[in-house]
Motif scaffolding. Structure first.
Motif, PDB file in Angstrom:
ATOM      1  N   ASP A   1      39.583  44.837  46.400  1.00 50.42           N
ATOM      2  CA  ASP A   1      40.116  43.749  45.577  1.00 50.42           C
ATOM      3  C   ASP A   1      39.477  42.439  46.037  1.00 50.42           C
ATOM      4  O   ASP A   1      38.565  42.420  46.846  1.00 50.42           O
ATOM      5  CB  ASP A   1      41.653  43.671  45.683  1.00 50.42           C
ATOM      6  CG  ASP A   1      42.121  43.627  47.131  1.00 50.42           C
ATOM      7  OD1 ASP A   1      41.409  43.052  47.980  1.00 50.42           O
ATOM      8  OD2 ASP A   1      43.199  44.167  47.424  1.00 50.42           O
TER       9      ASP A   1
ATOM     10  N   THR B   1      39.002  49.024  37.000  1.00 54.25           N
ATOM     11  CA  THR B   1      39.034  47.681  36.428  1.00 54.25           C
ATOM     12  C   THR B   1      38.770  46.637  37.510  1.00 54.25           C
ATOM     13  O   THR B   1      38.726  46.952  38.706  1.00 54.25           O
ATOM     14  CB  THR B   1      40.397  47.362  35.778  1.00 54.25           C
ATOM     15  OG1 THR B   1      41.371  47.144  36.812  1.00 54.25           O
ATOM     16  CG2 THR B   1      40.851  48.492  34.866  1.00 54.25           C
ATOM     17  N   SER B   2      38.622  45.386  37.085  1.00 50.46           N
ATOM     18  CA  SER B   2      38.554  44.268  38.040  1.00 50.46           C
ATOM     19  C   SER B   2      39.933  44.067  38.652  1.00 50.46           C
ATOM     20  O   SER B   2      40.911  44.680  38.210  1.00 50.46           O
ATOM     21  CB  SER B   2      38.074  43.006  37.325  1.00 50.46           C
ATOM     22  OG  SER B   2      38.918  42.673  36.244  1.00 50.46           O
ATOM     23  N   PRO B   3      40.072  43.223  39.659  1.00 51.35           N
ATOM     24  CA  PRO B   3      41.351  43.096  40.376  1.00 51.35           C
ATOM     25  C   PRO B   3      42.493  42.616  39.485  1.00 51.35           C
ATOM     26  O   PRO B   3      42.287  41.957  38.471  1.00 51.35           O
ATOM     27  CB  PRO B   3      41.049  42.043  41.449  1.00 51.35           C
ATOM     28  CG  PRO B   3      39.566  42.027  41.596  1.00 51.35           C
ATOM     29  CD  PRO B   3      39.027  42.356  40.243  1.00 51.35           C
ATOM     30  N   ILE B   4      43.699  42.951  39.894  1.00 48.59           N
ATOM     31  CA  ILE B   4      44.912  42.464  39.230  1.00 48.59           C
ATOM     32  C   ILE B   4      45.281  41.127  39.861  1.00 48.59           C
ATOM     33  O   ILE B   4      45.446  41.033  41.077  1.00 48.59           O
ATOM     34  CB  ILE B   4      46.083  43.454  39.397  1.00 48.59           C
ATOM     35  CG1 ILE B   4      45.675  44.866  38.930  1.00 48.59           C
ATOM     36  CG2 ILE B   4      47.308  42.962  38.656  1.00 48.59           C
ATOM     37  CD1 ILE B   4      45.371  44.972  37.461  1.00 48.59           C
TER      38      ILE B   4
ATOM     39  N   PHE C   1      44.299  41.806  34.607  1.00 49.85           N
ATOM     40  CA  PHE C   1      42.901  41.715  35.057  1.00 49.85           C
ATOM     41  C   PHE C   1      42.114  41.027  33.949  1.00 49.85           C
ATOM     42  O   PHE C   1      42.482  41.066  32.772  1.00 49.85           O
ATOM     43  CB  PHE C   1      42.309  43.083  35.425  1.00 49.85           C
ATOM     44  CG  PHE C   1      42.275  44.106  34.318  1.00 49.85           C
ATOM     45  CD1 PHE C   1      41.205  44.167  33.426  1.00 49.85           C
ATOM     46  CD2 PHE C   1      43.289  45.048  34.186  1.00 49.85           C
ATOM     47  CE1 PHE C   1      41.157  45.121  32.423  1.00 49.85           C
ATOM     48  CE2 PHE C   1      43.252  46.010  33.172  1.00 49.85           C
ATOM     49  CZ  PHE C   1      42.189  46.044  32.292  1.00 49.85           C
TER      50      PHE C   1
ATOM     51  N   SER D   1      35.304  46.666  33.154  1.00 46.62           N
ATOM     52  CA  SER D   1      35.917  47.962  33.464  1.00 46.62           C
ATOM     53  C   SER D   1      34.850  49.052  33.435  1.00 46.62           C
ATOM     54  O   SER D   1      33.728  48.836  32.957  1.00 46.62           O
ATOM     55  CB  SER D   1      37.018  48.304  32.450  1.00 46.62           C
ATOM     56  OG  SER D   1      36.448  48.526  31.169  1.00 46.62           O
TER      57      SER D   1
ATOM     58  N   THR E   1      41.311  49.739  40.969  1.00 46.98           N
ATOM     59  CA  THR E   1      40.717  48.403  40.813  1.00 46.98           C
ATOM     60  C   THR E   1      39.665  48.200  41.892  1.00 46.98           C
ATOM     61  O   THR E   1      39.711  48.824  42.958  1.00 46.98           O
ATOM     62  CB  THR E   1      41.764  47.284  40.949  1.00 46.98           C
ATOM     63  OG1 THR E   1      42.309  47.318  42.263  1.00 46.98           O
ATOM     64  CG2 THR E   1      42.872  47.448  39.932  1.00 46.98           C
TER      65      THR E   1
END
Length: 581
Positions: free
Chosen positions: A87, A120-123, A179, A184, A248
């Motif tokens: 992350d 996916t990209s970070p939350i 995100f 993704s 992520t």
């Protein structure tokens, strides 16, 4: 494995490719440039011509319709997923061996794809820019940044035509986490289902909204809506496919820095001599006295030797008598200094929410009162080096405005945070021309208006007096050329949305008037990587009014810039400067 990850590019710049990372020129059908290292999104079945409103979705659509792969993914030319960092948001300056062989290696990409169905990209928590403590849900943020009616339309379309996605979409947009960036990677089955859902919704949305009156930023509406749809699809897939594996990864963000060797500053002309006296105002205490001296000394170094200049220093008891003497003594006979002690209690309710900010930042809010005996004054922060002839700034015509100032390095974000809208010209308050005569004519009590705006907007105010000044003078400010406030992010890394463009930045550098060391990495700090911090130290040593400690001497002798810079970046900057010339 057959993995296709499109990396979106729309302009010339640093790039990287391997067996899985595939640079793609988005909007190629409507682009006037050639990017030979990219494939185009304009072949086969494509929507390349819609890139201005569909953004990176033109790359996703092209992959969906024209490629067969086990996994499909999307990244951006300056935002990459890191396949080793779980992350976070990591800035990097070039594609060094560690990035290429570690974060973006084919082996690591393949390993992550084997282990997960969706990455996916970070939350992140959702909040307005600069206000991490003010959490809000996705619907509120979209309404703050864009047109709420467009999101309402999407909700309506999904509810009526895609009922299986309706509750996951509501859960997504009313969540306080998300995100971003449409970044993704998805296994083939999920990717195709995701595209079928997203493009069907957006095609129906496109037919029902009129973007003809939107500015260029808001015209990217379908890309903004897609971020919410991407989140909603992942939410939907998690609920429907109980054995799905979702993960992520952190973001690597490329900082497109200007190397010092490529910055061509102009030669300042000191020939201009005005008959009138130029009035300049600063505010500082003992902690900033040496830095203010650099501002003053550099200003005097770049004007006609016979130019009359009066310096008006707003201060309090924290500016000692010795500092006042050191700043003012042994200057030219054409230069005068006046010190005004400010009533500190006027600002007792105002916050100081950044460590490098002192109460002095608010003293410019009483310029109209303390200096009412003059018609106008140039206010300059004390973290600046004046490189041009200040007489040219003095000649800027602001007769019809209360203030003149330059666009801020994150102005669009700041305007949205204060709910002023994208059409607003949010300015940086570090260098301003105050039309004192007009302020006192137009406002019965401008200080009262300052305080009213603070109390009304206090939950959104992050940038102290700068926010207050922007709120007060939103309809009474003239934007002056960026050359008079050349901020640090022009040279290093700007992750913020601003109203000026790259060409504006290069024009400002090529005719530089004032270098403003914005943000926390000041030139007297060890962590400063500003390519022009040597200008600060040259003036500081030349003036020698404030002695350097042994620690500061060591900092002043450190190399300014990391020479490990991609030759491609140098080539790009050279081409741009040639174009300016």
């Amino acid at each position: 494995m057959n993995i296709k990850i499109a990396v979106c590019h729309h302009k010339d710049g640093p790039h990287f490719k391997n067996a899985y990372l595939m640079p793609i020129h988005v909007g190629k059908a409507i682009s006037s440039i050639n990017l030979p290292y990219c494939i185009g999104d304009d072949t086969g079945d494509n929507i390349s011509h819609k890139n201005k409103s569909w953004c990176e979705l033109t790359a996703i659509y092209w992959m969906w319709k024209n490629l067969d792969a086990d996994y499909y993914g999307l990244m951006h030319y300056r935002r990459y997923l890191s396949f080793t960092r779980p992350d976070g948001y990591q800035i990097f300056h070039n594609f060094d061996d560690n990035i290429i062989n570690h974060d973006l290696s084919e082996a690591n990409i393949e390993n992550e794809c084997k282990n997960y169905d969706i990455i996916t990209s970070p939350i992140w928590n959702i909040h307005p820019a600069g206000l991490p403590e003010q959490l809000m849900n996705g619907y509120e943020l979209y309404s703050l940044d864009h047109y709420q009616k467009d999101l309402d339309l999407v909700i309506k379309i999904i509810k009526e035509d895609y009922p299986d996605f309706y509750l996951p979409f509501l859960e997504t947009i009313y969540s306080k986490q998300t995100f971003f960036f449409n970044i993704s990677i998805m296994k083939k089955f999920y990717f195709r289902e995701y595209c079928t859902f997203m493009f069907s919704v957006l095609e129906k949305t496109e037919k029902q909204i009129d973007i003809s009156t939107y500015n260029n930023y808001q015209k990217r509406v379908l890309g903004f809506l897609a971020e919410r749809l991407t989140n909603a699809y992942v939410m939907y897939a998690r609920k429907k496919y109980l054995d799905i594996r979702v993960s992520t990864k952190g973001i690597l963000s490329l900082a497109e820095s200007l190397p010092a060797s490529e910055i061509k500053l102009p030669v300042t002309s000191t020939n201009l001599l005005l008959d009138e006296t130029i009035h300049v105002c600063l505010s500082f205490d003992d902690n900033y006295a040496a830095h203010a001296d650099v501002t003053i000394t550099s200003l005097l170094k770049n004007i006609h030797r016979n130019q009359k200049v009066n310096f008006h220093i707003l201060c309090d008891e924290k500016l000692s008598e010795q500092s006042r003497i050191s700043i003012s003594e042994n200057r030219s006979s054409h230069v005068n200094f006046y010190f005004y002690d400010v009533d500190v209690t006027l600002f007792s309710s105002l916050p100081l929410n950044r460590n490098h900010i002192s109460i002095n930042t608010y003293y410019r809010l009483v310029i109209h009162n303390l200096l009412r005996h003059i018609d106008k004054v140039i206010y300059i922060d004390s973290d600046t080096v004046v490189f041009g002839n200040i007489a040219e700034l003095w000649q800027e015509d602001i007769d019809d405005y209360a203030v003149g100032a330059c666009l801020d390095e994150g102005g669009l974000l700041q305007s949205r945070r204060l709910t002023l809208g994208d059409e607003n010209d949010y300015f940086n308050a570090g260098i301003m021309v105050f039309n004192i005569k007009k302020i006192n004519e137009d406002y019965n009590d401008v200080f009262k208006e300052y305080m009213e705006n603070y109390y009304i907007y206090n939950d959104r105010i992050v940038l102290q007096d700068q926010d207050i000044l922007n709120l007060t003078f939103k309809d009474n400010a003239k934007i002056i050329p960026l050359r008079w406030n050349v901020n640090s992010r022009i040279f290093t890394f700007n992750e913020l949305d601003r109203k000026y463009n790259k060409q504006d930045e290069l024009n400002a550098i090529s005719n530089c008037g004032i270098i403003h060391f914005t943000d926390v990495k000041k030139p007297w700090k060890k962590n400063c990587n500003h390519p022009l911090k040597d200008l600060y130290w040259a003036i500081r040593k030349e003036s020698n009014r404030f002695k350097l400690s042994s620690k500061l001497k060591r900092i002043s002798e450190q190399p300014v810039y990391n020479s490990k810079i991609k030759s491609g970046i140098k080539y790009k900057i050279k081409k741009l400067f040639k174009k300016i010339k």
